[in-house]
Each structure stands twice: as structure tokens, then as C-alpha cells.
Write an enzyme that holds these catalytic residues in place. Structure first.
Site, mmCIF file in Angstrom:
data_model
loop_
_atom_site.group_PDB
_atom_site.id
_atom_site.type_symbol
_atom_site.label_atom_id
_atom_site.label_comp_id
_atom_site.label_asym_id
_atom_site.label_seq_id
_atom_site.Cartn_x
_atom_site.Cartn_y
_atom_site.Cartn_z
ATOM 1 N N ASP A 123 0.898 -1.261 -0.007
ATOM 2 C CA ASP A 123 0.008 0.022 -0.092
ATOM 3 C C ASP A 123 0.788 1.345 -0.033
ATOM 4 O O ASP A 123 0.285 2.613 0.373
ATOM 5 C CB ASP A 123 -0.904 0.030 0.865
ATOM 6 C CG ASP A 123 -2.100 -0.945 0.877
ATOM 7 O OD1 ASP A 123 -2.505 -0.961 -0.218
ATOM 8 O OD2 ASP A 123 -2.641 -1.569 1.893
ATOM 9 N N ASP A 174 -7.226 -4.885 -4.575
ATOM 10 C CA ASP A 174 -7.035 -3.299 -4.185
ATOM 11 C C ASP A 174 -5.841 -3.005 -4.988
ATOM 12 O O ASP A 174 -5.349 -1.754 -5.058
ATOM 13 C CB ASP A 174 -6.736 -3.103 -2.691
ATOM 14 C CG ASP A 174 -7.700 -3.701 -1.973
ATOM 15 O OD1 ASP A 174 -8.150 -4.901 -2.362
ATOM 16 O OD2 ASP A 174 -8.359 -3.414 -1.002
#
Length: 407
Positions: free
Chosen positions: A126, A185
Site C-alpha cells: 500500500d 486493491d
């Protein structure tokens, strides 16, 4: 990003070819309410020491809950400040808070606590989300060395998670090192590789992004355009041994926020590469999202969960709306420009924003929207969410930029 002049030219060319002209896009007044700037400014003025960042609110009063910078959502609030700086330019408005606030200065201040994370962070893949405010800074000042260093270091960290055997960047770190987990994601994190490539000309970064997207197309998507949340690969063979969910209802269901990440991620891959398969994939995922909406127009946490236990997710709606707008912009780059699809995605985005704003706008809350689902299996729902607010602002900005609405 397409200029309004480019869009007008494309529309005129398409109209000359007999393409349909239709648009139902009208945004709710709340999208440009003075409360947007007022609420965000109130949060921005509450700088904490040591630094902490808003992620979600409580369910009752809508009060922000704060977390350490080493959290995957940290980049969203500074990016929100950049989005309001963008709106200040887009909207020549009498809104005093919007017009008179130094959003850029606040954005740079709130980004500063992320800089140590360039060297050591626990967010893993991330880092792409962490890079958002620095990428926004480079849109304004391509020579900002602090931002250049940030995106390059975050891109290096993401590239280090790439496996040529699997063909993807690793998402979560499993206890078993042979379990190479990839979540949908991660399509959003690929953007940092392209931003860094613009500065380094390191072809490996671009190749990693393309390889990851190609594998995701094959192994995360079902024939109907829906998606698996998680794909587990064997790290030594590269073979898929499980397709499942972590935050959705069931392994064979479709978690709406993951579907939204996919729409945006593949539209962005087409924007970056002009590889047509990415445009087709974004369309396929977008069709599933819109075709499986409940009749009330409210985006559920999971499209296949039982209605009785299916909270809404305003964050998924706003991510999807922004993704649909990016997809609409890409339709104007096709040859010839696909005006029918352009309006279809534009109207779909408008509908999502309107329906979810009607449900989730909360004037008394610190967040802009309620009814977000952070993680329903963990019973974290019915909250405001920082990324839901960010994409709510972003989507309205994009519609102004596209000439679809006025401020």
C-alpha cells in the site's frame, strides 16, 4: 487528464458521426456545499503531535478516529487537501472558506509526516496509496524534489514485492512464505510505478505494472465481470491455488469496494498504456457494478450478501463513481471516440453520487458522508471513511473538469 477543450473537440467529432447525445448528470447541491471546505478545514487545523491521521469515524457522532502515519490510509487526508486546492482553481466561487484557505500549504504540512515512511513502513504493497499526495504535488510542481524522492522510494518498495514467478507484486505477507497473496486493491498501487517511471525512465517499473495487471485480468475476474478479492498463488510455481474473499461475504461473492478498485485501476492502466484489453476489462467490471445495483440505487457492501445483512458502502460508491469518470474520459481517446459509452459511464457516476449523497450526507458529522463500510466481517460499518470523502470531492471535481456540471 483530459482538458475541457479536448473533450469538446471529441464530442463534436462524435456528434458529426451520428453518435447519440444524452446526459442526465446533475450533482446534488451537497457536492459543492460550503460545508465540504468547512469540515475538511476544521480537521486540517487539528494537527496532532505526534502526527496522527483520520481514517474512519465512530457510528454515533461521526467523530474522526485517528491512527499513526504508518497506516495504509494515511495519504488520503493530505490528498483531500490537494483535491480542495484543485477545486479552488476549478470553481471561481464566493465560498469564502474554499477561496481563502491555503489548501496547498496545508496539504504539504499533512504530507510531511509520511516522509519517514519512505525508508521504513509496515504497509507493504500500500505504499502506492501513501504516494497519492506526492503525486498530486508533482501535478502542480514537477520539480519538487521532496515529492520526486517520495514517489521513487515508494515505487522501489513496491517493485521489491514483485515476483517474476508469479508475475505480480505481493499484497499481504502470509505466515507461509509460499502463500503469495494478491488482492484486487493492488491495482490502485500500480500508479506509483508509472509516476516514478516518468522521472527515472526505469522500464522495469512499467513492466511490473503491466505484468501485475495482466495476471489480475486472468485470475481475479470471473466471466461475468465480477471479481475475487484475494488470489493465492504458490510462490515457487506461480500457480493459483485459491480464489477467495477477506472482506466480502463469501469466496464466490463480489465485494463492492474491490470491484470499484478494479474499475478505476484498469481504466488507469489503459490511460497509462493504451493497451485495449485494459479498457475492455474496465468496461466489463463497470458493467457488472451498474447492472447489479439494487433498485434503490444504494451500493451494498457486497453485491451477493443477503439483503437483511448487507450494509451500504458509501466509500465503494465514490471510488466507483471516480473510476467511471476516468473510464468515460478514456472512451474519448478511442478511435473513433465512443460517445455512447462516455455518456453511459458519466450518467452512472452521477447516479451513484446522487443516491449515496441522499443516503449518507451528514451535516453534523466531522466526515462528509456516513454509511461507509470499512470491514463488515469485523463489524466496522456505518461510519464516515476518509477515502470515501476524498473520492466524493474528487468525483465532483472531475465532473466540473469534464464540463458535465458547474460548481
Amino acid at each position: 487528464m483530459l482538458s475541457s477543450v479536448t473533450i469538446v473537440i471529441a464530442l463534436l467529432l462524435s456528434c458529426a458521426q451520428g453518435a447519440p447525445q444524452q446526459s442526465d448528470n446533475v450533482l446534488p447541491a451537497e457536492a459543492f456545499s460550503p460545508l465540504v471546505a468547512q469540515k475538511v478545514l476544521a480537521t486540517a487545523q487539528q494537527i496532532q503531535s505526534p502526527p496522527r491521521y483520520p481514517q474512519w469515524t465512530d457510528r454515533n457522532a461521526g467523530t474522526w478516529q485517528y491512527f499513526s502515519p504508518d497506516t495504509w490510509t494515511t495519504g488520503f487526508f493530505p490528498a483531500t487537501l490537494y483535491a480542495l486546492n484543485d477545486r479552488k482553481t476549478l470553481c471561481k466561487t464566493k465560498d469564502a472558506t474554499l477561496a481563502n484557505t491555503n489548501w496547498l500549504g496545508l496539504a504539504q504540512t499533512w504530507s510531511a509526516a509520511e516522509i519517514p515512511l519512505e525508508v521504513k513502513t509496515g504497509v507493504g504493497h500500500d505504499v502506492g496509496f501513501l504516494s497519492f499526495p506526492f503525486a498530486e504535488e508533482l501535478e502542480l510542481n514537477k520539480n519538487n524534489q521532496t515529492a520526486i524522492d517520495a514517489v521513487n522510494k515508494f515505487a522501489t518498495a513496491l517493485a521489491a514485492r514483485y515476483s517474476p514467478i508469479v508475475g505480480c507484486t505481493r499484497s499481504w505477507d502470509a505466515a507461509d512464505p509460499t502463500d503469495f497473496q494478491v488482492i484486487i486493491d493492488n491495482m490502485m498501487n500500480l500508479e506509483v510505478l508509472f509516476v516514478s517511471y516518468e522521472y527515472t525512465k526505469n522500464e522495469t517499473l512499467r513492466e511490473i505494472a503491466i505484468s501485475h495487471a495482466n495476471k489480475t485480468m486472468v485470475n481475479h475476474l470471473r466471466p461475468d465481470g465480477s471479481s475475487f478479492h484475494v488470489v493465492d498463488y504458490n510462490s515457487t510455481t506461480g500457480k493459483v491455488f485459491r480464489q477467495r474473499t477477506s472482506q466480502g461475504f463469501a469466496d464466490n461473492s463480489t465485494w463492492s469496494r474491490g470491484q470499484a478498485w478494479g474499475i478505476y485501476g484498469f481504466a488507469n492502466m489503459y490511460k497509462r498504456t493504451q493497451i485495449f484489453d485494459y479498457l475492455k476489462t474496465a468496461r466489463h467490471m463497470a458493467d457488472y457494478f451498474l447492472d447489479n445495483m439494487p433498485t434503490n440505487g444504494i451500493v451494498p457492501w457486497d453485491f451477493n450478501a443477503p439483503v437483511a445483512s448487507r450494509p451500504a458502502d458509501s466509500s465503494a460508491a465514490m471510488i466507483a463513481a471516480t473510476g467511471l469518470l476516468l473510464l468515460a474520459q478514456q472512451e474519448l481517446k478511442s478511435a473513433p471516440p465512443n460517445l455512447s459509452n462516455y455518456y453511459h459511464w458519466l450518467n452512472g457516476a452521477s447516479s451513484l453520487i446522487n443516491k449515496m449523497t441522499e443516503l449518507a450526507w451528514r451535516p453534523s458529522w466531522q466526515s462528509l458522508l456516513a454509511n461507509g463500510t470499512v470491514n463488515n466481517p469485523a463489524q466496522n460499518n456505518l461510519t464516515g471513511i476518509v477515502y470515501g470523502d476524498y473520492y466524493f470531492i474528487r468525483a465532483a471535481n472531475e465532473m466540473v473538469r469534464m464540463g458535465a456540471v458547474s460548481c
